[in-house]
Motif scaffolding. Structure first.
Motif, short mmCIF file in Angstrom:
data_model
loop_
_atom_site.label_atom_id
_atom_site.label_comp_id
_atom_site.label_asym_id
_atom_site.label_seq_id
_atom_site.Cartn_x
_atom_site.Cartn_y
_atom_site.Cartn_z
N PRO A 295 48.35 -51.18 -2.97
CA PRO A 295 49.83 -51.24 -3.02
C PRO A 295 50.37 -52.51 -3.64
CG PRO A 295 49.06 -50.52 -0.85
CD PRO A 295 47.86 -51.01 -1.59
N LEU A 296 49.55 -53.55 -3.75
CA LEU A 296 50.04 -54.82 -4.29
C LEU A 296 49.84 -54.92 -5.80
CD1 LEU A 296 48.95 -57.34 -1.50
CD2 LEU A 296 51.27 -56.65 -2.10
N CYS A 297 48.61 -54.74 -6.26
CA CYS A 297 48.34 -54.89 -7.70
C CYS A 297 48.47 -53.58 -8.47
CB CYS A 297 46.95 -55.48 -7.91
SG CYS A 297 45.59 -54.40 -7.35
N ARG A 298 48.63 -52.44 -7.76
CA ARG A 298 48.78 -51.12 -8.38
C ARG A 298 47.56 -50.73 -9.23
NH1 ARG A 298 52.54 -48.79 -5.30
NH2 ARG A 298 54.36 -50.15 -5.06
N LYS A 299 46.40 -51.25 -8.87
CA LYS A 299 45.16 -50.90 -9.56
C LYS A 299 44.17 -50.34 -8.54
CE LYS A 299 45.73 -54.61 -12.97
NZ LYS A 299 45.12 -55.85 -13.55
N PHE A 314 44.18 -52.56 1.12
CA PHE A 314 44.48 -53.30 -0.08
C PHE A 314 43.19 -53.82 -0.69
CE2 PHE A 314 47.74 -53.81 3.12
CZ PHE A 314 48.93 -53.60 2.46
N CYS A 315 43.31 -54.43 -1.87
CA CYS A 315 42.21 -55.27 -2.38
C CYS A 315 42.10 -56.50 -1.47
CB CYS A 315 42.49 -55.72 -3.81
SG CYS A 315 42.59 -54.39 -5.02
N TYR A 320 44.60 -60.97 1.02
CA TYR A 320 44.27 -62.30 1.55
C TYR A 320 45.29 -63.33 1.08
CZ TYR A 320 41.86 -66.69 2.37
OH TYR A 320 41.56 -67.97 2.78
N MET A 321 45.58 -63.35 -0.20
CA MET A 321 46.53 -64.32 -0.74
C MET A 321 47.94 -64.05 -0.23
SD MET A 321 44.49 -66.23 -2.34
CE MET A 321 45.73 -67.34 -3.03
#
Length: 349
Positions: A295-299, A314-315, A320-321
């Motif tokens: 959901p964050l990087c869309r990859k 998530f990744c 984490y970041m």
């Protein structure tokens, strides 16, 4: 032997407070912050969008309120809030100075910095140290520059500096018990003051000053505004101190209650409502590729990691970041920490 111990702890001949009084006034303010912090945490969990900013900036908000409160009491009573609560005052080189006049400027600002600023800096350093430990636990190894190496060296030395400070404080208290020093804490020694009991004249003068003089017609508008602002700030401080005075034992009970509470991850998650499922899970058919998108990087996700507070995946590097900086779930806004990250390992890999 008992009489000797009583003589050492009372120290009435020198009109200085006993070790029990000075330690009790120190524990008063230490009981206030955990209770307020827990109240803010409950608000943030009940409505993250509205009260989440209070939780994320609690240290700064509390430091500002503490600064105003201590400034008011140092200016009006020559003591901090907790010292005034126990009938104590700070005495500098001019021991004959009335308590209602406050401390001299040098002692006032030294005391204010040591009372409000130093605890804030120490709490921030301890949080930074905790995050550093989390990075080590999660095996995060970023490229180290010279600044980062110095930063890590400082974090490695910091626990030993705290141990040395605690040892100095303990020795100071022992010397105070045996009458070898006038202060029970290195902070008072650094501020150049000592603690003493309020006299009858001090109490009478403080009662007269609390009524406050009326505004004169001859005063300029600037003086009237300054006096009005001082009155408002003083009223807020007095109201806060009165409420804290009435609830001090209740706050101490709350501190004991929540310190004995099980702080495991599973129990902390029971306070949060269950978030709604993603839209793509509500249909009967879903794209396998779509379910693997972060959901964050869309990859496509790399090193899948679930956030326990919301259940979203998530990744690992992305979540984490994000949690490290924002301390909340990016989708639901629930308060989250590093211990809420759960790595997912596929048995097929």
């Amino acid at each position: 032997m008992a009489e000797r111990g009583a003589h050492l702890t009372t120290a009435a001949a020198e009109d200085r407070p006993s070790i029990f009084e000075v330690l009790a006034q120190e524990s008063l303010m230490s009981a206030v912050k955990p209770a307020l912090q827990h109240a803010v945490k409950i608000l943030a969990e009940s409505n993250p969008a509205r009260y989440g900013i209070l939780w994320r900036n609690f240290d700064e908000i509390y430091a500002i309120l503490d600064l105003l409160l201590q400034h008011h009491f140092l200016s009006r009573t020559s003591a901090s809030f907790s010292e005034n609560f126990y009938g104590l005052k700070r005495v500098g080189a001019d021991s004959g100075r009335p308590a209602y006049r406050g401390l001299c400027h040098r002692h006032h600002y030294h005391s204010l910095l040591l009372l409000a600023l130093l605890p804030y800096l120490r709490s921030k350093l301890e949080k930074v140290l905790a995050r550093q430990r989390d990075e080590d636990d999660f095996s995060i190894r970023l490229p180290l520059s010279l600044t980062q190496k110095m930063y890590r060296a400082f974090l490695a030395i910091y626990p030993y500096a705290c141990m040395a400070w605690d040892g100095w404080t303990f020795c100071h208290q022992l010397l105070y018990i045996f009458g070898k020093t006038q202060t029970h804490s290195p902070l008072l020694w650094l501020a150049g003051v000592k603690l003493s009991h309020l006299t009858a004249n001090d109490i009478h003068s403080l009662d007269l000053k609390s009524t406050g003089p009326a505004l004169s017609l001859n005063q300029s508008i600037g003086q009237k505004l300054q006096r009005l602002f001082s009155t408002v700030v003083g009223g807020v401080a007095v109201s806060l101190s009165t409420s804290l005075s009435l609830g001090v034992f209740f706050l101490q009970f709350l501190e004991w209650w929540y310190s004995s509470e099980n702080q495991s991850t599973i129990k902390s998650l029971t306070f949060l409502p269950t978030p709604p499922p993603p839209l793509h899970l509500e249909g009967r058919e879903s794209s396998p590729t779509h379910t693997k998108v972060c959901p964050l990087c869309r990859k496509i996700r790399i090193n899948d990691t679930a956030l326990a507070t919301s259940g979203y995946v998530f990744c690992y590097r992305c979540i984490y970041m994000y949690v490290k900086v924002n301390h909340r779930c990016p989708l639901t806004g629930y308060p989250s920490e590093m211990q809420h990250l759960i790595k997912i390992y596929s048995p097929e890999g």
